[in-house]
Design a protein around this motif. Structure first.
Motif, PDB file in Angstrom:
ATOM      1  N   TYR A   1      22.321   8.671  43.652  1.00  0.00           N
ATOM      2  CA  TYR A   1      23.246   7.222  42.571  1.00  0.00           C
ATOM      3  C   TYR A   1      21.846   7.197  41.981  1.00  0.00           C
ATOM      4  CZ  TYR A   1      22.017   2.560  43.593  1.00  0.00           C
ATOM      5  OH  TYR A   1      22.242   0.740  42.857  1.00  0.00           O
ATOM      6  N   GLU A   2      21.886   5.850  40.732  1.00  0.00           N
ATOM      7  CA  GLU A   2      21.170   5.730  39.658  1.00  0.00           C
ATOM      8  C   GLU A   2      21.023   4.238  39.764  1.00  0.00           C
ATOM      9  OE1 GLU A   2      19.813   6.379  35.625  1.00  0.00           O
ATOM     10  OE2 GLU A   2      21.013   7.291  35.859  1.00  0.00           O
ATOM     11  N   GLY A   3      19.978   3.757  39.859  1.00  0.00           N
ATOM     12  CA  GLY A   3      20.160   2.081  39.467  1.00  0.00           C
ATOM     13  C   GLY A   3      18.882   1.278  40.544  1.00  0.00           C
ATOM     14  N   SER A   4      20.099  -0.387  41.263  1.00  0.00           N
ATOM     15  CA  SER A   4      18.511  -0.913  41.706  1.00  0.00           C
ATOM     16  C   SER A   4      18.933  -0.498  43.497  1.00  0.00           C
ATOM     17  CB  SER A   4      19.326  -2.315  41.578  1.00  0.00           C
ATOM     18  OG  SER A   4      19.245  -3.100  39.963  1.00  0.00           O
ATOM     19  N   TRP A   5      16.995  -1.160  43.649  1.00  0.00           N
ATOM     20  CA  TRP A   5      17.391  -0.948  44.945  1.00  0.00           C
ATOM     21  C   TRP A   5      16.602  -2.233  45.387  1.00  0.00           C
ATOM     22  CZ3 TRP A   5      18.221   4.193  48.192  1.00  0.00           C
ATOM     23  CH2 TRP A   5      18.552   4.801  47.032  1.00  0.00           C
ATOM     24  N   ASN A   6      16.406  -2.549  46.894  1.00  0.00           N
ATOM     25  CA  ASN A   6      15.697  -3.899  47.202  1.00  0.00           C
ATOM     26  C   ASN A   6      15.329  -3.356  49.087  1.00  0.00           C
ATOM     27  OD1 ASN A   6      15.466  -6.578  49.236  1.00  0.00           O
ATOM     28  ND2 ASN A   6      14.997  -7.080  46.762  1.00  0.00           N
ATOM     29  N   ASP A   7      14.190  -3.354  49.069  1.00  0.00           N
ATOM     30  CA  ASP A   7      14.342  -2.998  51.138  1.00  0.00           C
ATOM     31  C   ASP A   7      14.974  -2.126  51.036  1.00  0.00           C
ATOM     32  OD1 ASP A   7      12.823  -3.793  52.956  1.00  0.00           O
ATOM     33  OD2 ASP A   7      14.193  -5.251  53.861  1.00  0.00           O
ATOM     34  N   GLY A   8      14.628  -0.835  50.860  1.00  0.00           N
ATOM     35  CA  GLY A   8      14.852   0.344  51.024  1.00  0.00           C
ATOM     36  C   GLY A   8      16.775   0.775  50.990  1.00  0.00           C
ATOM     37  N   LYS A   9      17.533  -0.573  50.178  1.00  0.00           N
ATOM     38  CA  LYS A   9      18.797  -0.340  49.803  1.00  0.00           C
ATOM     39  C   LYS A   9      18.807  -0.287  48.374  1.00  0.00           C
ATOM     40  CE  LYS A   9      19.397  -1.962  54.709  1.00  0.00           C
ATOM     41  NZ  LYS A   9      20.579  -2.595  55.884  1.00  0.00           N
ATOM     42  N   LYS A  10      20.089  -0.026  48.246  1.00  0.00           N
ATOM     43  CA  LYS A  10      20.987  -0.084  46.952  1.00  0.00           C
ATOM     44  C   LYS A  10      21.618  -1.193  46.792  1.00  0.00           C
ATOM     45  CE  LYS A  10      22.906   4.651  46.990  1.00  0.00           C
ATOM     46  NZ  LYS A  10      23.085   4.956  49.258  1.00  0.00           N
ATOM     47  N   ASN A  11      21.035  -2.004  45.957  1.00  0.00           N
ATOM     48  CA  ASN A  11      21.604  -3.430  46.062  1.00  0.00           C
ATOM     49  C   ASN A  11      21.619  -4.173  44.305  1.00  0.00           C
ATOM     50  OD1 ASN A  11      21.103  -5.487  48.260  1.00  0.00           O
ATOM     51  ND2 ASN A  11      20.044  -4.180  49.329  1.00  0.00           N
ATOM     52  N   GLY A  12      22.134  -4.863  43.841  1.00  0.00           N
ATOM     53  CA  GLY A  12      22.491  -4.592  42.435  1.00  0.00           C
ATOM     54  C   GLY A  12      22.996  -3.495  41.845  1.00  0.00           C
ATOM     55  N   ASP A  13      22.939  -3.731  40.411  1.00  0.00           N
ATOM     56  CA  ASP A  13      23.630  -2.529  39.425  1.00  0.00           C
ATOM     57  C   ASP A  13      23.255  -1.331  39.659  1.00  0.00           C
ATOM     58  OD1 ASP A  13      25.346  -4.881  38.761  1.00  0.00           O
ATOM     59  OD2 ASP A  13      23.701  -5.298  36.973  1.00  0.00           O
ATOM     60  N   GLY A  14      24.437  -0.367  40.010  1.00  0.00           N
ATOM     61  CA  GLY A  14      23.730   1.009  39.733  1.00  0.00           C
ATOM     62  C   GLY A  14      25.324   1.424  39.417  1.00  0.00           C
ATOM     63  N   LYS A  15      25.095   3.263  39.847  1.00  0.00           N
ATOM     64  CA  LYS A  15      25.647   4.520  39.467  1.00  0.00           C
ATOM     65  C   LYS A  15      25.908   5.421  40.288  1.00  0.00           C
ATOM     66  CE  LYS A  15      25.776   3.491  34.720  1.00  0.00           C
ATOM     67  NZ  LYS A  15      24.763   4.522  33.048  1.00  0.00           N
ATOM     68  N   PHE A  16      26.811   6.103  40.393  1.00  0.00           N
ATOM     69  CA  PHE A  16      27.104   6.302  41.550  1.00  0.00           C
ATOM     70  C   PHE A  16      27.882   7.717  41.737  1.00  0.00           C
ATOM     71  CE2 PHE A  16      27.618   8.754  45.294  1.00  0.00           C
ATOM     72  CZ  PHE A  16      26.842   9.097  46.561  1.00  0.00           C
ATOM     73  N   TYR A  17      27.768   9.052  41.109  1.00  0.00           N
ATOM     74  CA  TYR A  17      28.766  10.462  40.867  1.00  0.00           C
ATOM     75  C   TYR A  17      28.645  10.577  42.249  1.00  0.00           C
ATOM     76  CZ  TYR A  17      29.542  14.379  38.633  1.00  0.00           C
ATOM     77  OH  TYR A  17      30.055  16.026  38.172  1.00  0.00           O
ATOM     78  N   TYR A  18      30.203  11.506  42.259  1.00  0.00           N
ATOM     79  CA  TYR A  18      30.742  12.673  43.151  1.00  0.00           C
ATOM     80  C   TYR A  18      30.811  13.136  42.727  1.00  0.00           C
ATOM     81  CZ  TYR A  18      31.366   7.496  45.538  1.00  0.00           C
ATOM     82  OH  TYR A  18      31.776   6.275  46.779  1.00  0.00           O
ATOM     83  N   PRO A  19      30.420  14.420  42.607  1.00  0.00           N
ATOM     84  CA  PRO A  19      30.414  15.355  42.101  1.00  0.00           C
ATOM     85  C   PRO A  19      31.596  16.448  42.844  1.00  0.00           C
ATOM     86  CG  PRO A  19      29.043  15.948  43.566  1.00  0.00           C
ATOM     87  CD  PRO A  19      28.775  15.093  43.531  1.00  0.00           C
TER      88      PRO A  19
END
Length: 237
Positions: free
Chosen positions: A160-178
């Protein structure tokens, strides 16, 4: 003939003893009432300069810089392992006012390792965390939690690459499923994907691709739809 006080220009014996007892400069080992011991430099009766502190109760050792009685500068903190009776390094790096500060590396008991920036004893700034389960996070931190921009590479190859807030994914991001050869790009709230698009990404080389292709949905303005969906979730906070 006037009376002259012989001690008028000379300090008293108790004052001389007090001055002599003040620690300044390089000293051999000094023991405290609790049994802790310190070997190193002093200034104005405080640890100041280079020195080594050994805590009797825990057996921990700090070797490095001191400033007016507190760890400050660069130093290494090690703990005694009861099973082996040997010392294991816990932290090496910068200190300020007795706390981890600046760049340093910390070794956790479960083989996890953090290397990066610290502020007042907490992971803050840029850093890389190697977790026990072989996940790796690299990015920004704030008060010991993932916060800002960062990427996490999971042990199974997903990332996962993108924004984080307070230890969690928050905001825009990308998640790759190989395993599926697919890439999800969208918006996240408290670690949960809320709206986005799913695209083929290396599907031909994926070990277990989905049986059917992703259906093509025709939208007049796909980006506008995504923005409206994001606005809906942001308005809830």
């Amino acid at each position: 003939m006037p009376y002259i006080n012989a001690n008028q220009n000379h300090p008293s014996f108790s004052t001389l003893l007090d001055i002599k007892a003040q620690k300044c400069g390089l000293r051999h080992t000094i023991f405290s009432v609790t049994g802790n011991e310190y070997t190193g430099e002093w200034q104005d009766n405080q640890k100041h300069g280079k020195g080594t502190q050994v805590w009797k109760k825990s057996g921990a050792i700090y070797d490095g810089d001191w400033k007016f009685g507190k760890r400050d500068g660069y130093g290494t903190y090690s703990v005694l392992v009861p099973e082996t009776k040997e010392y294991a390094r816990k932290y090496c790096g910068g200190w300020q006012n007795g706390k981890k500060h600046g760049y340093g590396m910390y070794f956790y008991n479960n083989s996890a390792v953090y290397e990066g920036e610290w502020s007042e004893g907490l992971r803050s700034g840029w850093g890389r965390m190697y977790y026990e389960n072989e996940d790796i996070y690299e990015g920004e931190w704030l008060k010991d939690k993932n916060h800002g921009q960062g990427i996490i590479r999971l042990a199974n190859g997903s990332w996962y690459e993108g924004s984080w807030n307070d230890g969690k994914k928050n905001g825009d991001g990308k998640f790759y499923y190989p395993d599926k050869g697919q890439l999800y790009e969208g918006f996240w709230v408290d670690g949960v994907a809320k709206c986005g698009t799913l695209l083929d990404f290396g599907r031909d080389e994926a070990p277990t691709p989905t049986k059917y292709p992703i259906p093509k949905i025709q939208l007049v303005d796909m980006q506008m739809v995504l923005r409206e969906a994001q606005t809906t979730y942001l308005d809830q906070f």
